[in-house]
Motif scaffolding. Structure first.
Motif, PDB file in Angstrom:
ATOM      1  N   GLY A   1       0.809  -1.221   0.000  1.00 12.92           N
ATOM      2  CA  GLY A   1       0.000   0.000   0.000  1.00 12.92           C
ATOM      3  C   GLY A   1       0.836   1.261   0.000  1.00 12.92           C
ATOM      4  N   GLY A   2       1.995   1.213   0.653  1.00 15.30           N
ATOM      5  CA  GLY A   2       2.886   2.371   0.661  1.00 15.30           C
ATOM      6  C   GLY A   2       3.461   2.664  -0.703  1.00 15.30           C
ATOM      7  N   VAL A   3       3.749   1.605  -1.476  1.00 18.60           N
ATOM      8  CA  VAL A   3       4.245   1.785  -2.843  1.00 18.60           C
ATOM      9  C   VAL A   3       3.136   2.295  -3.746  1.00 18.60           C
ATOM     10  CG1 VAL A   3       5.273   0.631  -4.836  1.00 18.60           C
ATOM     11  CG2 VAL A   3       5.928  -0.064  -2.530  1.00 18.60           C
ATOM     12  N   ALA A   4       1.958   1.664  -3.649  1.00 18.62           N
ATOM     13  CA  ALA A   4       0.867   1.966  -4.574  1.00 18.62           C
ATOM     14  C   ALA A   4       0.368   3.402  -4.449  1.00 18.62           C
ATOM     15  CB  ALA A   4      -0.284   0.988  -4.339  1.00 18.62           C
ATOM     16  N   VAL A   5       0.444   3.961  -3.255  1.00 22.59           N
ATOM     17  CA  VAL A   5      -0.064   5.317  -3.060  1.00 22.59           C
ATOM     18  C   VAL A   5       1.017   6.373  -3.286  1.00 22.59           C
ATOM     19  CG1 VAL A   5       0.439   5.666  -0.598  1.00 22.59           C
ATOM     20  CG2 VAL A   5      -1.699   6.564  -1.571  1.00 22.59           C
ATOM     21  N   GLY A   6       2.260   5.948  -3.494  1.00 20.06           N
ATOM     22  CA  GLY A   6       3.385   6.879  -3.513  1.00 20.06           C
ATOM     23  C   GLY A   6       3.279   8.009  -4.503  1.00 20.06           C
ATOM     24  N   ALA A   7       2.909   7.724  -5.738  1.00 15.97           N
ATOM     25  CA  ALA A   7       2.876   8.758  -6.775  1.00 15.97           C
ATOM     26  C   ALA A   7       1.702   9.709  -6.612  1.00 15.97           C
ATOM     27  CB  ALA A   7       2.835   8.110  -8.164  1.00 15.97           C
ATOM     28  N   VAL A   8       0.706   9.334  -5.796  1.00 17.69           N
ATOM     29  CA  VAL A   8      -0.495  10.170  -5.649  1.00 17.69           C
ATOM     30  C   VAL A   8      -0.738  10.572  -4.200  1.00 17.69           C
ATOM     31  CG1 VAL A   8      -1.602   9.136  -7.665  1.00 17.69           C
ATOM     32  CG2 VAL A   8      -1.990   8.123  -5.415  1.00 17.69           C
ATOM     33  N   CYS A   9       0.203  10.263  -3.309  1.00 18.20           N
ATOM     34  CA  CYS A   9      -0.050  10.466  -1.876  1.00 18.20           C
ATOM     35  C   CYS A   9      -0.263  11.929  -1.508  1.00 18.20           C
ATOM     36  CB  CYS A   9       1.064   9.855  -1.038  1.00 18.20           C
ATOM     37  SG  CYS A   9       2.687  10.616  -1.285  1.00 18.20           S
ATOM     38  N   ASN A  10       0.296  12.856  -2.278  1.00 20.15           N
ATOM     39  CA  ASN A  10       0.130  14.284  -1.977  1.00 20.15           C
ATOM     40  C   ASN A  10      -1.051  14.907  -2.697  1.00 20.15           C
ATOM     41  OD1 ASN A  10       1.434  13.985  -4.477  1.00 20.15           O
ATOM     42  ND2 ASN A  10       2.400  15.987  -4.308  1.00 20.15           N
TER      43      ASN A  10
ATOM     44  N   ILE B   1      -7.014   2.263  -2.714  1.00 17.70           N
ATOM     45  CA  ILE B   1      -5.702   1.974  -3.314  1.00 17.70           C
ATOM     46  C   ILE B   1      -4.984   0.882  -2.523  1.00 17.70           C
ATOM     47  CG2 ILE B   1      -3.396   2.953  -3.729  1.00 17.70           C
ATOM     48  CD1 ILE B   1      -4.835   5.625  -4.345  1.00 17.70           C
ATOM     49  N   GLY B   2      -5.056   0.963  -1.194  1.00 19.82           N
ATOM     50  CA  GLY B   2      -4.413  -0.045  -0.363  1.00 19.82           C
ATOM     51  C   GLY B   2      -5.015  -1.426  -0.551  1.00 19.82           C
ATOM     52  N   ILE B   3      -6.333  -1.503  -0.675  1.00 16.33           N
ATOM     53  CA  ILE B   3      -6.991  -2.787  -0.915  1.00 16.33           C
ATOM     54  C   ILE B   3      -6.514  -3.389  -2.230  1.00 16.33           C
ATOM     55  CG2 ILE B   3      -9.218  -3.880  -1.419  1.00 16.33           C
ATOM     56  CD1 ILE B   3     -10.491  -1.878   0.547  1.00 16.33           C
ATOM     57  N   GLY B   4      -6.480  -2.565  -3.283  1.00 16.57           N
ATOM     58  CA  GLY B   4      -6.010  -3.042  -4.583  1.00 16.57           C
ATOM     59  C   GLY B   4      -4.575  -3.530  -4.520  1.00 16.57           C
ATOM     60  N   ALA B   5      -3.723  -2.790  -3.790  1.00 12.37           N
ATOM     61  CA  ALA B   5      -2.317  -3.182  -3.668  1.00 12.37           C
ATOM     62  C   ALA B   5      -2.169  -4.510  -2.952  1.00 12.37           C
ATOM     63  CB  ALA B   5      -1.539  -2.094  -2.932  1.00 12.37           C
ATOM     64  N   GLY B   6      -2.974  -4.728  -1.906  1.00  7.47           N
ATOM     65  CA  GLY B   6      -2.919  -5.992  -1.179  1.00  7.47           C
ATOM     66  C   GLY B   6      -3.272  -7.170  -2.067  1.00  7.47           C
ATOM     67  N   PHE B   7      -4.324  -7.001  -2.859  1.00  9.79           N
ATOM     68  CA  PHE B   7      -4.717  -8.057  -3.798  1.00  9.79           C
ATOM     69  C   PHE B   7      -3.606  -8.324  -4.818  1.00  9.79           C
ATOM     70  CE2 PHE B   7      -9.169  -7.683  -2.475  1.00  9.79           C
ATOM     71  CZ  PHE B   7      -9.607  -8.992  -2.646  1.00  9.79           C
ATOM     72  N   ILE B   8      -3.111  -7.269  -5.449  1.00 14.97           N
ATOM     73  CA  ILE B   8      -2.088  -7.416  -6.486  1.00 14.97           C
ATOM     74  C   ILE B   8      -0.857  -8.129  -5.951  1.00 14.97           C
ATOM     75  CG2 ILE B   8      -0.445  -6.129  -7.916  1.00 14.97           C
ATOM     76  CD1 ILE B   8      -2.641  -3.989  -8.253  1.00 14.97           C
ATOM     77  N   SER B   9      -0.409  -7.716  -4.775  1.00 13.81           N
ATOM     78  CA  SER B   9       0.833  -8.253  -4.231  1.00 13.81           C
ATOM     79  C   SER B   9       0.710  -9.724  -3.843  1.00 13.81           C
ATOM     80  CB  SER B   9       1.263  -7.423  -3.019  1.00 13.81           C
ATOM     81  OG  SER B   9       2.504  -7.854  -2.529  1.00 13.81           O
ATOM     82  N   VAL B  10      -0.324 -10.075  -3.100  1.00 13.78           N
ATOM     83  CA  VAL B  10      -0.472 -11.470  -2.655  1.00 13.78           C
ATOM     84  C   VAL B  10      -0.677 -12.396  -3.848  1.00 13.78           C
ATOM     85  CG1 VAL B  10      -1.901 -13.083  -1.358  1.00 13.78           C
ATOM     86  CG2 VAL B  10      -1.352 -10.857  -0.376  1.00 13.78           C
ATOM     87  N   LEU B  11      -1.512 -11.999  -4.789  1.00 11.71           N
ATOM     88  CA  LEU B  11      -1.741 -12.837  -5.967  1.00 11.71           C
ATOM     89  C   LEU B  11      -0.468 -12.972  -6.791  1.00 11.71           C
ATOM     90  CD1 LEU B  11      -5.292 -11.612  -7.074  1.00 11.71           C
ATOM     91  CD2 LEU B  11      -4.693 -13.682  -5.805  1.00 11.71           C
ATOM     92  N   GLY B  12       0.339 -11.917  -6.810  1.00  9.39           N
ATOM     93  CA  GLY B  12       1.614 -11.977  -7.521  1.00  9.39           C
ATOM     94  C   GLY B  12       2.552 -12.999  -6.902  1.00  9.39           C
ATOM     95  N   TYR B  13       2.658 -12.973  -5.560  1.00 13.50           N
ATOM     96  CA  TYR B  13       3.505 -13.958  -4.877  1.00 13.50           C
ATOM     97  C   TYR B  13       3.005 -15.381  -5.099  1.00 13.50           C
ATOM     98  CZ  TYR B  13       6.480 -10.733  -2.275  1.00 13.50           C
ATOM     99  OH  TYR B  13       7.412  -9.791  -1.932  1.00 13.50           O
ATOM    100  N   SER B  14       1.687 -15.555  -5.132  1.00 14.36           N
ATOM    101  CA  SER B  14       1.106 -16.891  -5.216  1.00 14.36           C
ATOM    102  C   SER B  14       1.184 -17.490  -6.613  1.00 14.36           C
ATOM    103  CB  SER B  14      -0.359 -16.849  -4.757  1.00 14.36           C
ATOM    104  OG  SER B  14      -0.450 -16.413  -3.414  1.00 14.36           O
TER     105      SER B  14
END
Length: 428
Positions: free
Chosen positions: A269-278, A289-302
């Motif tokens: 979530g920290g990476v995914a929001v980085g370019a738009v955090c401000n 954004i954090g929910i989407g990042a969690g899904f993307i990351s775990v599914l990527g590892y799996s």
């Protein structure tokens, strides 16, 4: 002869360190005290040396190398990055170092440490140092190109740091494996954790999680912008963490949790929001954004990491899932939020948050007549920054990875990988 070589293997690096010293004597001076109050330096410094360092200690026989080489690379890159970044902004052939430029160097060091994560255990220390020196040049050029020339908004470094570091590392990994008759040994018994190393790696995760808002907000321009960056990062991290636990259980046949997901996907979530955090993405938007990042990351590892390994692209820490895909996700989000931005919402911050619109009134030779047209300029800048970052990272990674295969860098043999005994004096 071999023993003599081993004792002298860092001699070239000593020469490079002396060269850096000479360059600092020649070109560098203390800068203005005005940037003394820059926020985020201390927290980012902790992330680089403790966060990244301990996150690399999950391998059962590579803990010394994980935390030790992290410190080695970071200390080298910080010195080199201070010069490489500042060469584009020299004044009268002098580089002025301030607390802000130290922060920028720390942030640039994160790029190389992300690449280190992809190559963890499969490269010799000589290869790592060579890759770090060359990648810093590519990464600083990319940062200058997208921020100074394209005017890409990337306050948290999701493009210039996370996306670049991940795809540079993956490209280098592919280049190093290319042409081998035998694929890398994916079943190496040392390429896995044990209970104690997973716990030490969690130390790194927790430090990164706690200080990530400092990382994303460190280069903001005002208190209001800084506060938005901190809030958005915090909420995105929290949402990604909850999502990572849920999805981790879902993808496991028995509904159990995977520590790999907890160590890494909770940070996506920290990476995914980085370019738009401000930006004004709303608090709900940050959670989305954090929910989407969690899904993307775990599914990527799996599912994706095993596929990459089958294609001889080794990604030891799974940086593609923590930094690469969430970084691209952030880049795409930045295109959307830049396009939707209006002066009614941002007011005087419009040209600060969106650097391509700093002189929006000059786009048509007068006051902006079509706000959608001006916001589309920033959206295009975001797209250009994303494409340039991917292109430079992949091409630079392939070139650097291919060069690192030269015998002088003493590439590791398969039995030597993921093993501290190659480079470290171990306790008896």
């Amino acid at each position: 002869m071999l023993l003599k070589y081993r004792r002298m293997k860092f001699m070239s690096l000593l020469i490079f360190q002396v060269i850096l010293m000479v360059l600092y004597f020649w070109f560098v001076k203390y800068g203005s005290v005005k940037e003394f109050d820059v926020q985020g330096f201390e927290g980012t410094h902790v992330m680089i040396f403790i966060g990244f360092g301990f996150l690399m200690t999950f391998l059962r026989k590579y803990c010394y190398s994980g935390v030790g080489f992290n410190m080695f690379l970071a200390a080298l890159v910080i010195q080199w990055a201070l010069l490489c970044q500042s060469w584009y902004h020299m004044k009268d052939n002098i580089i002025y170092i301030t607390k802000k430029t130290l922060l920028e160097a720390d942030i640039m060091a994160a790029t190389i440490l992300i690449t280190f994560g992809a190559l963890l255990g499969i490269t010799s220390v000589n290869q790592l140092l060579f890759i770090a020196i060359i990648e810093t040049v590519f990464a600083c050029f990319n940062l200058w190109l997208i921020t100074s020339q394209f005017k890409t908004a990337d306050i948290g470094g999701s493009l210039a740091i996370h996306t670049f570091g991940a795809y540079f590392g993956l490209a280098a990994s592919w280049a190093m494996a290319y042409g081998r008759k035998k694929r890398p040994d994916q079943q190496n018994q040392l390429n896995r954790p044990i209970y104690s190393t997973d716990m030490t790696a969690m130390i790194g995760t927790l430090f990164l999680w706690i200080y990530w808002p400092s990382f994303n907000s460190g280069l903001t321009h005002s208190n209001a912008e800084c506060q938005r960056a901190i809030i958005n990062t915090y909420l995105s991290l929290a949402a990604a963490t909850v999502t990572a636990f849920i999805v981790s259980s879902f993808v496991h046949e028995e509904g159990k949790l995977d520590m790999v997901h907890v160590q890494n996907s909770t940070l996506a979530g920290g990476v995914a929001v980085g370019a738009v955090c401000n930006m004004h993405i709303s608090c709900g938007g940050a959670i989305f954004i954090g929910i989407g990042a969690g899904f993307i990351s775990v599914l990527g590892y799996s599912y994706l990491t095993p596929t990459l390994a089958e294609s001889s692209v080794m990604d030891t820490c799974g940086v593609h899932n923590l930094h690469g895909m969430p970084g691209v996700y952030s880049g795409l989000l930045s295109i959307l939020f830049s396009y939707l931005a209006t002066t009614d919402v941002y007011g005087d911050e419009y040209g600060v948050v969106f650097p391509a619109l700093a002189n929006a009134s000059n786009l048509t030779g007068g006051p902006p007549q079509n706000e959608t047209k001006t916001s589309s300029v920033q959206a295009l800048a975001q797209f250009e920054g994303l494409i340039a970052t991917l292109g430079i990272a992949i091409i630079g990674g392939i070139i650097t990875g291919a060069l690192s295969k030269i015998a002088i860098f003493v590439p590791l043999k398969e039995p030597e990988k993921y093993n501290d005994a190659v480079d470290w004096e171990l306790p008896k």
